[in-house]
Design a protein around this motif. Structure first.
Motif, PDB file in Angstrom:
ATOM      1  N   LEU A 158       0.831  -1.201   0.000  1.00 12.51           N
ATOM      2  CA  LEU A 158       0.000   0.000   0.000  1.00 12.51           C
ATOM      3  C   LEU A 158       0.870   1.256   0.000  1.00 12.51           C
ATOM      4  CD1 LEU A 158      -3.156   0.623   2.160  1.00 12.51           C
ATOM      5  CD2 LEU A 158      -1.391   2.351   1.961  1.00 12.51           C
ATOM      6  N   LEU A 159       1.870   1.300   0.874  1.00 12.78           N
ATOM      7  CA  LEU A 159       2.709   2.484   0.985  1.00 12.78           C
ATOM      8  C   LEU A 159       3.510   2.741  -0.291  1.00 12.78           C
ATOM      9  CD1 LEU A 159       4.014   1.987   4.635  1.00 12.78           C
ATOM     10  CD2 LEU A 159       2.318   3.651   3.865  1.00 12.78           C
ATOM     11  N   ASP A 160       3.907   1.676  -0.950  1.00 17.33           N
ATOM     12  CA  ASP A 160       4.706   1.813  -2.173  1.00 17.33           C
ATOM     13  C   ASP A 160       3.873   2.301  -3.363  1.00 17.33           C
ATOM     14  OD1 ASP A 160       6.967   0.957  -0.872  1.00 17.33           O
ATOM     15  OD2 ASP A 160       6.855  -1.108  -1.587  1.00 17.33           O
ATOM     16  N   ASN A 161       2.554   2.213  -3.250  1.00 24.21           N
ATOM     17  CA  ASN A 161       1.707   2.494  -4.401  1.00 24.21           C
ATOM     18  C   ASN A 161       0.577   3.482  -4.106  1.00 24.21           C
ATOM     19  OD1 ASN A 161       2.626   0.355  -6.565  1.00 24.21           O
ATOM     20  ND2 ASN A 161       2.510  -0.746  -4.616  1.00 24.21           N
ATOM     21  N   SER A 162       0.730   4.290  -3.064  1.00 22.86           N
ATOM     22  CA  SER A 162      -0.345   5.193  -2.667  1.00 22.86           C
ATOM     23  C   SER A 162       0.205   6.544  -2.244  1.00 22.86           C
ATOM     24  CB  SER A 162      -1.143   4.584  -1.508  1.00 22.86           C
ATOM     25  OG  SER A 162      -1.629   3.304  -1.838  1.00 22.86           O
ATOM     26  N   GLU A 163      -0.685   7.517  -2.210  1.00 19.24           N
ATOM     27  CA  GLU A 163      -0.323   8.861  -1.775  1.00 19.24           C
ATOM     28  C   GLU A 163      -0.637   9.092  -0.297  1.00 19.24           C
ATOM     29  OE1 GLU A 163      -2.176  11.747  -4.257  1.00 19.24           O
ATOM     30  OE2 GLU A 163      -1.320  10.968  -6.118  1.00 19.24           O
ATOM     31  N   VAL A 164      -1.712   8.474   0.169  1.00 23.94           N
ATOM     32  CA  VAL A 164      -2.144   8.690   1.555  1.00 23.94           C
ATOM     33  C   VAL A 164      -1.665   7.544   2.442  1.00 23.94           C
ATOM     34  CG1 VAL A 164      -4.123   8.963   3.097  1.00 23.94           C
ATOM     35  CG2 VAL A 164      -4.184   9.970   0.803  1.00 23.94           C
ATOM     36  N   VAL A 165      -0.933   7.880   3.481  1.00 26.45           N
ATOM     37  CA  VAL A 165      -0.517   6.889   4.466  1.00 26.45           C
ATOM     38  C   VAL A 165      -1.698   6.615   5.388  1.00 26.45           C
ATOM     39  CG1 VAL A 165       1.048   6.394   6.388  1.00 26.45           C
ATOM     40  CG2 VAL A 165       1.872   7.677   4.394  1.00 26.45           C
TER      41      VAL A 165
END
Length: 294
Positions: A158-165
């Motif tokens: 998720l973190l590698d492919n998203s803008e919102v943490v």
């Protein structure tokens, strides 16, 4: 280890350390539990579409008379709704009779059909991207988004492919299921952890564990309070005790400070007594990659 009155989300919002959990709360009882909790100091109520009790939770909120801005409200996107999160969000807001959510979670990274089987046409990451869009375009309806039941591998994807943490990762946590690797990873990424089933769920052997009972007797409290306090004493963690009994709802909010030695004793329980309370049927779906994650 002093109790933390609240945790701070990566959005800047304050999330209360103790909230009322409503998983497995029977119909006809949730409303009164929510009302009792809010009237006796709770500032966080947690529910989910999958619990089929959002409407009752909403009634309990209204019956309490507590202003909406005075407490934190969390609900979750259901697995069969992952193909249409916008409609699911509106449904939850309507059921809860609230103009906004303080936190909206993806309940599981497990898209499902309405019949209950895996929906291979949906990637949970695409659903997260839709949740991101809704969060950005509807700040009046969603104050923060997060996930639930995510392991380190899924969080990293998720973190590698998203803008919102994600603001939060809600996972099962108790002495027989400490999941320290996930807690540590979340802490390193600025993600708050919410502990569900802190007692090990209904009928848990932890309530009879000699270590838990020894500490309870020392502090003159119930074993349940010791187990809830353990999570409340963990840095970057908040906790969701669940009860529908008025007396227990009230007593579960009266937590204690635990010494470092007591925390160590409780954490050591996992070395000899390890189990999970939550065993969803989709945990064995090989295509979803669940191993230790669930």
């Amino acid at each position: 280890m002093p109790l933390n009155p609240h945790t701070k989300l990566n959005t800047g919002a304050i999330m209360p350390t103790v909230g009322l959990g409503t998983w497995k709360s029977k119909p006809g009882e949730v409303e009164h539990a929510v009302e009792t909790a809010l009237r006796h100091g709770y500032k966080h109520i947690d529910t989910a579409t999958a619990y089929s009790n959002e409407a009752e939770v909403g009634k309990g909120i209204k019956a309490s008379g507590v202003p909406r801005e005075d407490f934190f409200l969390t609900t979750k996107l259901n697995n069969p709704d992952m193909g249409h999160p916008k409609e699911a969000l509106e449904y939850s807001l309507q059921q809860l009779d609230t103009p906004y959510l303080d936190l909206w979670l993806m309940h599981w990274p497990a898209p499902m059909t309405k019949e209950g089987g895996p929906d291979k046409s949906i990637d949970w990451l695409d659903t997260w991207h839709e949740m991101e869009k809704l969060y950005k375009t509807h700040p009046d309806k969603i104050k923060a988004i997060g996930v639930s039941n995510f392991c380190v591998e899924y969080l990293q994807r998720l973190l590698d492919n998203s803008e919102v943490v994600p603001a939060v990762n809600q996972i099962e946590l108790h002495p027989s299921c400490p999941q320290q690797a996930i807690v540590d990873f979340c802490t390193s990424k600025g993600i708050v952890v919410t502990a569900y089933s802190p007692l090990g769920s209904d009928g848990s052997p932890l309530l009879k564990n000699p270590v838990v009972n020894k500490i309870a007797e020392k502090h003159n409290v119930s074993p349940a309070i010791v187990l809830i306090s353990l999570q409340a004493n963990r840095p970057n963690v908040n906790v969701l005790p669940k009860s529908v009994t008025k007396e227990r709802v009230i007593s579960n909010f009266q937590l204690i400070d635990l010494s470092d030695e007591e925390v160590k004793e409780l954490n050591d329980i996992s070395k000899t007594e390890s189990f999970r309370a939550c065993h969803p049927k989709w945990a064995g779906w090989g295509n979803l990659g669940f191993t230790e994650a669930v």
